[in-house]
Design a protein around this motif. Structure first.
Motif, mmCIF file in Angstrom:
data_model
loop_
_atom_site.group_PDB
_atom_site.id
_atom_site.type_symbol
_atom_site.label_atom_id
_atom_site.label_comp_id
_atom_site.label_asym_id
_atom_site.label_seq_id
_atom_site.Cartn_x
_atom_site.Cartn_y
_atom_site.Cartn_z
ATOM 1 N N MET A 148 74.956 54.221 9.577
ATOM 2 C CA MET A 148 74.502 55.583 9.279
ATOM 3 C C MET A 148 73.744 56.142 10.475
ATOM 4 N N SER A 149 73.803 57.445 10.652
ATOM 5 C CA SER A 149 73.090 58.090 11.747
ATOM 6 C C SER A 149 72.243 59.221 11.203
ATOM 7 N N THR A 150 71.219 59.590 11.949
ATOM 8 C CA THR A 150 70.327 60.667 11.534
ATOM 9 C C THR A 150 70.341 61.759 12.577
ATOM 10 N N GLU A 151 69.704 62.869 12.246
ATOM 11 C CA GLU A 151 69.529 63.916 13.238
ATOM 12 C C GLU A 151 68.591 63.424 14.326
ATOM 13 N N SER A 152 68.797 63.904 15.541
ATOM 14 C CA SER A 152 68.053 63.431 16.700
ATOM 15 C C SER A 152 66.552 63.558 16.501
ATOM 16 N N GLY A 153 65.837 62.461 16.694
ATOM 17 C CA GLY A 153 64.384 62.482 16.648
ATOM 18 C C GLY A 153 63.774 62.241 15.292
ATOM 19 N N GLU A 154 64.560 61.848 14.285
ATOM 20 C CA GLU A 154 63.993 61.654 12.957
ATOM 21 C C GLU A 154 63.245 60.330 12.830
ATOM 22 N N LEU A 155 63.670 59.321 13.571
ATOM 23 C CA LEU A 155 63.010 58.015 13.475
ATOM 24 C C LEU A 155 61.830 57.900 14.432
ATOM 25 N N LEU A 156 62.055 58.249 15.706
ATOM 26 C CA LEU A 156 61.009 58.141 16.718
ATOM 27 C C LEU A 156 60.699 59.509 17.312
ATOM 28 N N GLY A 157 59.427 59.842 17.337
ATOM 29 C CA GLY A 157 58.996 61.004 18.092
ATOM 30 C C GLY A 157 58.820 60.591 19.546
ATOM 31 N N ILE A 158 59.287 61.410 20.487
ATOM 32 C CA ILE A 158 59.246 61.052 21.905
ATOM 33 C C ILE A 158 58.480 62.121 22.676
ATOM 34 N N ASP A 159 57.499 61.695 23.428
ATOM 35 C CA ASP A 159 56.673 62.604 24.220
ATOM 36 C C ASP A 159 56.486 62.027 25.629
ATOM 37 N N PRO A 160 56.869 62.769 26.692
ATOM 38 C CA PRO A 160 57.419 64.132 26.677
ATOM 39 C C PRO A 160 58.924 64.114 26.421
ATOM 40 N N VAL A 161 59.501 65.298 26.185
ATOM 41 C CA VAL A 161 60.932 65.388 25.890
ATOM 42 C C VAL A 161 61.764 65.328 27.164
ATOM 43 N N ASP A 162 61.149 65.575 28.320
ATOM 44 C CA ASP A 162 61.802 65.430 29.619
ATOM 45 C C ASP A 162 60.983 64.473 30.479
ATOM 46 N N LEU A 163 61.686 63.691 31.300
ATOM 47 C CA LEU A 163 61.003 62.806 32.237
ATOM 48 C C LEU A 163 60.725 63.578 33.516
ATOM 49 N N ARG A 164 59.470 63.848 33.796
ATOM 50 C CA ARG A 164 59.083 64.662 34.957
ATOM 51 C C ARG A 164 58.459 63.779 36.034
ATOM 52 N N PHE A 165 59.055 63.842 37.228
ATOM 53 C CA PHE A 165 58.562 63.073 38.361
ATOM 54 C C PHE A 165 58.133 64.019 39.479
ATOM 55 N N PRO A 166 56.867 63.973 39.920
ATOM 56 C CA PRO A 166 56.446 64.755 41.102
ATOM 57 C C PRO A 166 57.057 64.133 42.355
ATOM 58 N N PHE A 167 58.215 64.632 42.738
ATOM 59 C CA PHE A 167 59.053 63.973 43.738
ATOM 60 C C PHE A 167 58.421 63.966 45.121
ATOM 61 N N GLU A 168 58.397 62.784 45.737
ATOM 62 C CA GLU A 168 57.993 62.616 47.130
ATOM 63 C C GLU A 168 58.890 61.559 47.751
ATOM 64 N N LEU A 169 59.318 61.803 48.984
ATOM 65 C CA LEU A 169 60.182 60.856 49.662
ATOM 66 C C LEU A 169 59.459 59.533 49.941
ATOM 67 N N ASN A 170 60.237 58.453 49.848
ATOM 68 C CA ASN A 170 59.728 57.131 50.195
ATOM 69 C C ASN A 170 58.505 56.729 49.374
ATOM 70 N N LYS A 171 58.489 57.158 48.101
ATOM 71 C CA LYS A 171 57.347 56.827 47.258
ATOM 72 C C LYS A 171 57.827 56.492 45.847
ATOM 73 N N GLN A 172 57.347 55.379 45.325
ATOM 74 C CA GLN A 172 57.670 54.974 43.958
ATOM 75 C C GLN A 172 56.825 55.784 42.984
ATOM 76 N N ILE A 173 57.471 56.363 41.965
ATOM 77 C CA ILE A 173 56.782 57.262 41.043
ATOM 78 C C ILE A 173 57.045 56.822 39.611
ATOM 79 N N SER A 174 56.014 56.870 38.774
ATOM 80 C CA SER A 174 56.133 56.450 37.375
ATOM 81 C C SER A 174 55.709 57.558 36.418
ATOM 82 N N CYS A 175 56.289 57.523 35.229
ATOM 83 C CA CYS A 175 55.817 58.378 34.147
ATOM 84 C C CYS A 175 55.929 57.584 32.847
ATOM 85 N N THR A 176 55.181 57.995 31.828
ATOM 86 C CA THR A 176 55.092 57.239 30.588
ATOM 87 C C THR A 176 55.677 58.021 29.424
ATOM 88 N N LEU A 177 56.512 57.337 28.635
ATOM 89 C CA LEU A 177 57.028 57.881 27.389
ATOM 90 C C LEU A 177 56.251 57.259 26.230
#
Length: 225
Positions: A1-30
């Motif tokens: 069985m399947s559900t409508e998107s987001g019914e089981l888990l709420g996810i924050d943020p809805v987009d993964l945003r990275f402050p882009f910089e060259l030659n640098k490892q960048i992290s974000c948290t869901l």
């Protein structure tokens, strides 16, 4: 069985945003939030597995609880045209038996043939410009090349001063990621301990109360760092 998107888990943020910089490892948290009164297993997939590191990439979220997932983008040598990223992420979730262990999470749990209630949420990757304080000193550089970093063996004193905050920020981010991972692991172990004690004694014991208190003190110490 399947559900409508987001019914089981709420996810924050809805987009993964990275402050882009060259030659640098960048992290974000869901942050994943279990909206149900059931045990929910999750799995995170990406269209570019060699480009990103996801910790943990699968696991369990207890009823009405939360779990953090750290997504780290590896250092990039080239900027995409117009800073547009086509990478995508997929967060799969499924209601499973409460006895299910985190190490038992497999891809088969999230298929239509599994018999589980399954949910999927798609996430986009968005590159943003770094803050003015972070980009200062790079305004005259060529975003498409890092040759000046590779060829310069003796950086100027001003470059050393600028690089020091970056090193501190990177170190703090690594410590934060480690704390998040430990936090998730402790949450899962605590949940398993609660269920084991509940099955054995039919309720919480004095030992469990002491364990909860110790874990609370440890987590408080780690998050203040």
């Amino acid at each position: 069985m399947s559900t409508e998107s987001g019914e089981l888990l709420g996810i924050d943020p809805v987009d993964l945003r990275f402050p882009f910089e060259l030659n640098k490892q960048i992290s974000c948290t869901l942050q994943l939030t279990n909206k149900t009164d059931k045990q929910v297993a999750f799995k995170v997939k990406t269209t570019s597995p060699k480009k990103y590191c996801v910790r943990p990439n699968n696991g369990m979220v207890a009823p009405r609880s939360k779990a953090d997932v750290v997504v780290t983008m590896q250092a990039q040598r080239d900027a995409p045209p117009d800073m547009h990223c086509k990478d995508k992420f997929l967060v799969q979730s499924a209601i499973v038996a409460k006895e299910t262990m985190p190490k038992e999470v497999t891809g088969d749990m999230f298929t239509k043939d599994s018999g589980n209630i399954v949910d999927e949420v798609k996430l986009k990757v968005v590159y943003t410009a770094p803050s003015s304080s972070q980009s200062e000193g790079f305004e005259d550089g060529n975003l498409g090349s890092l040759s000046y970093q590779e060829e310069t063996k003796e950086p100027k004193e001003s470059e050393k001063i600028i690089s020091e905050p970056f090193a501190l920020i990177s170190k703090l981010m690594e410590e934060k990621n480690s704390a998040v991972e430990l936090n998730n692991k402790l949450r899962q172990e605590l949940d398993l301990l609660r269920r084991d004690i509940s099955r054995q004694h039919g309720g919480f014991s004095l030992v469990l109360v002491l364990v909860v208190a110790i874990l609370g003190i440890l987590l408080g110490f780690l998050m203040k760092r």
